[in-house]
Design an enzyme around this catalytic site. Structure first.
Site, PDB file in Angstrom:
ATOM      1  N   HIS A 199      27.321   8.554  -1.073  1.00 43.89           N
ATOM      2  CA  HIS A 199      27.429   9.741  -1.944  1.00 43.89           C
ATOM      3  C   HIS A 199      28.630  10.612  -1.576  1.00 43.89           C
ATOM      4  CE1 HIS A 199      23.247   8.795  -3.044  1.00 43.89           C
ATOM      5  NE2 HIS A 199      23.446   9.568  -4.094  1.00 43.89           N
ATOM      6  N   LYS A 241      26.798  16.470  -0.989  1.00 41.42           N
ATOM      7  CA  LYS A 241      25.357  16.255  -1.224  1.00 41.42           C
ATOM      8  C   LYS A 241      24.538  17.000  -0.168  1.00 41.42           C
ATOM      9  CE  LYS A 241      21.861  12.700  -1.970  1.00 41.42           C
ATOM     10  NZ  LYS A 241      21.175  13.564  -2.925  1.00 41.42           N
TER      11      LYS A 241
END
Ligand SMILES: NC(=O)C1=CN([C@@H]2O[C@H](COP(=O)(O)OP(=O)(O)OC[C@H]3O[C@@H](n4cnc5c(N)ncnc54)[C@H](OP(=O)(O)O)[C@@H]3O)[C@@H](O)[C@H]2O)C=CC1
Ligand SMILES: O=C(O)C1=N[C@H](C(=O)O)C[C@H](O)C1
Length: 245
Positions: A131, A135
């Protein structure tokens, strides 16, 4: 027309959800609420969509349910204890429904389903989720859910622990253990949201990979949830329950 409110409206996903609601003929965006805006702006909504932060989502849900508003939740961080609390909130506010989906992307839902189907045929399975570096949480909600589905499929098939003779010399070297499935989290500039499920057996490896290429990809699943939540009683976990899979 369904009156829709969005929580986390100025966030990466919330912006896309607001655009999608505004573009839909059968939906009306009645409130776009972000941090420090009064939550009371949501009072006219029939359905609230939440893409905020794991630290605030439980309070948001409590407010929505106590005001008779259905909730469609993309925010992550739902473990068993939190899901039990959500069921309690629903019991205390009968007639109000909640959909919590760790991933609203159709390809991601399919990736999870394929991993669940494949799990019983392999000795080993590990998950690598990748990610963007902003995040909030790790492992991702998607990876956690995938690991739970794999673990459940292995149990049903009578499979024991996976082969692993390694003793890690550094904490974290083998990732997180989710229900016996190792999950590795990469945070890297340039990424959005990606996951590989790697399954290994005798002389064969199967890799199932999902890539999110933009955040608008979550919105068809979110709008499906918004349209169906009033007729989907209680708590639903996972978009797959609204799809003909
Ligand atoms: N289920 C799915 O398909 C997906 C789930 N997600 C999840 O959704 C969540 C949000 O992701 P993302 O959009 O990238 O995050 P962002 O940080 O970009 O957006 C979250 C927004 O919510 C705001 N916010 C924080 N607290 C509150 C509050 N109490 N009330 C209203 N708004 C608030 C934040 O403000 P501020 O920045 O000022 O704190 C921010 O604008 C994460 O948990 C993520 O994992 C993400 C993608 C897909
Ligand atoms: O924070 C994100 O970006 C994402 N969060 C969800 C998760 O934790 O699984 C869904 C997707 O991976 C994007």
């Amino acid at each position: 027309m369904i009156r829709v409110g969005v929580l986390g409206a100025r966030g990466r996903v919330g912006i896309e959800v607001c655009k999608a609601v505004e573009a839909a003929d059968d939906l009306e965006l009645v409130a776009a609420v972000d941090k420090d805006d009064p939550i009371e702006e949501l009072e006219g909504a029939q359905v609230v969509v939440d893409f905020t932060h794991p630290a605030v989502v439980m309070d948001n849900l409590a407010w929505c349910l106590s005001h008779g508003i259905h909730a469609v939740v993309g925010t992550t961080g739902f473990d068993t204890e939190r899901l039990t609390r959500v069921r309690g909130l629903i019991e205390a506010n009968p007639g109000v429904n909640v959909l919590i989906a760790p991933n609203f992307g159709i390809a991601a839902v399919l990736m999870m389903r394929f991993a669940q189907q494949a799990a019983r045929y392999f000795d080993s399975a590990e998950i690598v989720e990748l990610h963007h570096p902003n995040k909030a949480d790790a492992p991702s909600g998607t990876a956690r859910r995938t690991a739970e589905l794999i673990a459940e499929a292995r149990r049903k098939a009578g499979l024991g622990p996976m082969p692993d003779a390694t003793s890690a010399e550094l904490d974290g070297a083998r990732g997180a253990d989710v229900d016996g499935v190792h999950v590795h989290a990469v945070r890297l500039a340039g990424l959005i949201a990606h996951q590989e499920v790697i399954l290994g057996g005798d002389g064969e490896i199967l890799t199932i990979r999902h890539d999110t290429m933009n955040r608008a990809s979550f919105t068809p699943g979110v709008l499906l949830g918004v349209r169906r939540i009033a007729e989907t009683p209680g708590l639903t976990v996972g978009l797959e329950h609204l799809l003909d899979l």
